[in-house]
Design a protein around this motif. Structure first.
Motif, PDB file in Angstrom:
ATOM      1  N   ARG A 369       0.836  -1.207   0.000  1.00  0.00           N
ATOM      2  CA  ARG A 369       0.000   0.000   0.000  1.00  0.00           C
ATOM      3  C   ARG A 369       0.871   1.257   0.000  1.00  0.00           C
ATOM      4  NH1 ARG A 369      -2.422   3.047   4.373  1.00  0.00           N
ATOM      5  NH2 ARG A 369      -4.419   3.985   3.744  1.00  0.00           N
ATOM      6  N   TYR A 370       1.941   1.215   0.794  1.00  0.00           N
ATOM      7  CA  TYR A 370       2.864   2.343   0.868  1.00  0.00           C
ATOM      8  C   TYR A 370       3.547   2.581  -0.472  1.00  0.00           C
ATOM      9  CZ  TYR A 370       7.299   4.692   1.904  1.00  0.00           C
ATOM     10  OH  TYR A 370       8.378   5.533   1.877  1.00  0.00           O
ATOM     11  N   LEU A 371       3.991   1.497  -1.111  1.00  0.00           N
ATOM     12  CA  LEU A 371       4.675   1.630  -2.398  1.00  0.00           C
ATOM     13  C   LEU A 371       3.733   2.095  -3.507  1.00  0.00           C
ATOM     14  CD1 LEU A 371       6.953  -1.538  -2.255  1.00  0.00           C
ATOM     15  CD2 LEU A 371       7.657   0.855  -2.026  1.00  0.00           C
ATOM     16  N   ALA A 372       2.447   1.747  -3.376  1.00  0.00           N
ATOM     17  CA  ALA A 372       1.476   2.243  -4.349  1.00  0.00           C
ATOM     18  C   ALA A 372       1.280   3.746  -4.201  1.00  0.00           C
ATOM     19  CB  ALA A 372       0.144   1.512  -4.166  1.00  0.00           C
ATOM     20  N   ARG A 373       1.361   4.215  -2.962  1.00  0.00           N
ATOM     21  CA  ARG A 373       1.176   5.643  -2.674  1.00  0.00           C
ATOM     22  C   ARG A 373       2.440   6.449  -2.925  1.00  0.00           C
ATOM     23  NH1 ARG A 373      -3.345   8.803  -2.093  1.00  0.00           N
ATOM     24  NH2 ARG A 373      -3.221  10.259  -0.358  1.00  0.00           N
ATOM     25  N   TYR A 374       3.574   5.885  -2.489  1.00  0.00           N
ATOM     26  CA  TYR A 374       4.858   6.581  -2.602  1.00  0.00           C
ATOM     27  C   TYR A 374       5.872   5.668  -3.300  1.00  0.00           C
ATOM     28  CZ  TYR A 374       2.704   9.298   1.187  1.00  0.00           C
ATOM     29  OH  TYR A 374       1.842  10.035   1.959  1.00  0.00           O
ATOM     30  N   PRO A 375       5.757   5.503  -4.606  1.00  0.00           N
ATOM     31  CA  PRO A 375       6.691   4.612  -5.312  1.00  0.00           C
ATOM     32  C   PRO A 375       8.137   5.086  -5.177  1.00  0.00           C
ATOM     33  CG  PRO A 375       5.456   5.982  -6.859  1.00  0.00           C
ATOM     34  CD  PRO A 375       4.814   6.168  -5.530  1.00  0.00           C
ATOM     35  N   ILE A 376       9.040   4.124  -5.052  1.00  0.00           N
ATOM     36  CA  ILE A 376      10.465   4.455  -4.944  1.00  0.00           C
ATOM     37  C   ILE A 376      10.991   4.826  -6.331  1.00  0.00           C
ATOM     38  CG2 ILE A 376      12.756   3.539  -4.386  1.00  0.00           C
ATOM     39  CD1 ILE A 376      11.401   1.759  -2.318  1.00  0.00           C
ATOM     40  N   PRO A 377      11.628   5.977  -6.464  1.00  0.00           N
ATOM     41  CA  PRO A 377      12.122   6.412  -7.786  1.00  0.00           C
ATOM     42  C   PRO A 377      13.055   5.393  -8.401  1.00  0.00           C
ATOM     43  CG  PRO A 377      12.225   8.207  -6.195  1.00  0.00           C
ATOM     44  CD  PRO A 377      11.913   6.976  -5.417  1.00  0.00           C
ATOM     45  N   GLN A 378      12.985   5.239  -9.699  1.00  0.00           N
ATOM     46  CA  GLN A 378      13.869   4.338 -10.428  1.00  0.00           C
ATOM     47  C   GLN A 378      14.361   5.035 -11.692  1.00  0.00           C
ATOM     48  OE1 GLN A 378      11.423   0.938 -11.355  1.00  0.00           O
ATOM     49  NE2 GLN A 378      10.291   1.994 -12.937  1.00  0.00           N
ATOM     50  N   SER A 379      15.391   4.488 -12.292  1.00  0.00           N
ATOM     51  CA  SER A 379      15.919   5.085 -13.503  1.00  0.00           C
ATOM     52  C   SER A 379      14.928   4.889 -14.641  1.00  0.00           C
ATOM     53  CB  SER A 379      17.251   4.408 -13.871  1.00  0.00           C
ATOM     54  OG  SER A 379      17.048   3.047 -14.174  1.00  0.00           O
ATOM     55  N   ILE A 380      15.118   5.643 -15.704  1.00  0.00           N
ATOM     56  CA  ILE A 380      14.228   5.548 -16.851  1.00  0.00           C
ATOM     57  C   ILE A 380      14.223   4.142 -17.420  1.00  0.00           C
ATOM     58  CG2 ILE A 380      13.801   6.369 -19.193  1.00  0.00           C
ATOM     59  CD1 ILE A 380      14.947   9.033 -18.391  1.00  0.00           C
ATOM     60  N   ARG A 381      15.373   3.488 -17.310  1.00  0.00           N
ATOM     61  CA  ARG A 381      15.469   2.120 -17.798  1.00  0.00           C
ATOM     62  C   ARG A 381      14.968   1.090 -16.788  1.00  0.00           C
ATOM     63  NH1 ARG A 381      21.390   1.794 -20.784  1.00  0.00           N
ATOM     64  NH2 ARG A 381      20.980   3.412 -22.371  1.00  0.00           N
ATOM     65  N   GLY A 382      14.659   1.557 -15.561  1.00  0.00           N
ATOM     66  CA  GLY A 382      14.243   0.636 -14.515  1.00  0.00           C
ATOM     67  C   GLY A 382      12.990  -0.125 -14.892  1.00  0.00           C
TER      68      GLY A 382
END
Length: 383
Positions: A369-382
């Protein structure tokens, strides 16, 4: 001599002012956020242990061994023979001893006494750890803006939990009762999971700067967040139903799956589910009906969990997808453990694993639920 032309953006003062460093809003609270996070993780661990010890106290029928609520004097167990005899004599007056444990020896009583005493003692330790940590951070002014009320709220819930614990035990001391009231047990366990949930959520939030949370929230998946919130509430309902099952030992009455076997044969539905009056009592006290409701809710929860997982798979964020993969894995594990618990009539060692798996599932859903609300940034290629 011609005067130097000033830019309209230049400060009119001759004193040069330092430029604000990036991330200045969070800089002052960076260290305190990490320290408070560690403190909350300590509380989280203690609450998990408290839930497990509470489950073992229930499974060993130890919860009524201490017949009074003494928050201060009760911190010490009986220290001599006379004190032990007095505690044992008080236990002999309640229905559980008279109707279920008559003839119990003092040494046997000490075993169940220490289970309950350890459970209450752990509650005291949690209260002390919260109080010392809160006062320390408050005095040193290390609590980030907006977090004082949240931390006080955790402490208030802990105090309320202690009062509800005694309210639960008191129900088992009444005439005609050999166990605590199942709905009070469900309230007690439910609040423990509420406390655990808030602590986990605060730990997640403190793991990143406020500015980062505000930034990543813009990229959150609102629909997935809402679905996982619904799954969270659905799981909480199932936890309460599990407490009702434990409260009346309903998990030991029908050691078969998927049917419920009785003396007259096997059926998907429980036998004679509405024999008690008034009718509402059946939903709390009829072992067959309570276990049946717990089973059906488990099926529905599993189906809903799979649907949420399917939605989580569509997330463009790899960490979010991974979070929901973990959630589904724990959900499947919990389903299997639940079936095994039923098939073996809920022995202590399997039943307590089932309860611990509920903790893992609860935290897994909160993490997703937390990750849906505050996704962890990833690279464009992530991916």
């Amino acid at each position: 001599m011609a005067s130097k032309t000033r830019s309209i953006f230049e400060d009119v003062s001759d004193i040069q002012k330092p430029l604000a460093a990036p991330g200045g809003i969070d800089a002052g609270g960076k260290g305190s956020r990490e320290a408070i996070r560690v403190w909350l993780m300590m509380l989280f661990t203690l609450v998990v242990v408290m839930i497990i010890v509470g489950g073992l106290t229930r499974l060993t029928d130890s919860g009524l061994s201490i017949t009074e609520w003494a928050p201060v004097s009760g911190a010490m167990p009986p220290m001599n023979v006379a004190a032990w005899e007095a505690e044992f004599e008080a236990y002999k007056q309640i229905p559980e001893y008279i109707e279920q444990n008559a003839g119990m020896s003092l040494s046997e009583f000490k075993v169940i006494y220490y289970w309950e005493w350890g459970h209450r003692q752990l509650g005291r330790v949690i209260g002390i750890v919260w109080a010392l940590g809160f006062v320390y951070f408050l005095v040193r002014r290390q609590i980030p803006v907006g977090w004082t009320g949240r931390l006080v709220f955790i402490g208030a819930l802990g105090g309320l939990q202690g009062a509800i614990g005694w309210w639960m035990v008191h129900s088992g001391l009444q005439v005609g009762m050999v166990d605590v009231a199942s709905y009070r047990l469900a309230t007690h366990l439910g609040l423990a999971f509420v406390i655990l949930g808030f602590i986990a959520w605060f730990v997640f939030l403190l793991g990143r700067r406020e500015a980062d949370l505000m930034q990543t929230r813009r990229g959150g998946d609102v629909r997935l967040f809402r679905l996982s919130t619904g799954l969270m509430y659905f799981t909480f309902l199932q936890i309460l139903l599990g407490a009702l099952v434990a409260g009346i030992d309903a998990g030991r009455g029908f050691p078969n799956w998927p049917l419920m076997t009785t003396g007259t044969g096997a059926s998907f539905f429980p036998p004679d589910p509405f024999q008690l009056t008034p009718i509402w009592r059946n939903f709390f006290e009829d072992a067959g009906l309570v276990q049946f409701i717990h089973r059906i809710t488990a099926y529905l929860l599993f189906i809903f969990g799979v649907l949420v997982w399917l939605r989580g798979r569509k997330s463009p964020n790899g960490q979010t997808r991974f979070g929901f993969n973990i959630m589904l894995a724990v959900l499947i594990l919990q389903m299997v453990i639940g079936i095994v618990t039923v098939l073996y009539s809920a022995p202590v060692h399997i039943a307590i694993v089932h309860q611990f798996a509920a903790v893992l599932l609860w935290v897994g859903i909160l993490r997703g639920r937390y990750l849906a609300r505050y996704p962890i940034p990833q690279s464009i290629r992530g991916k």
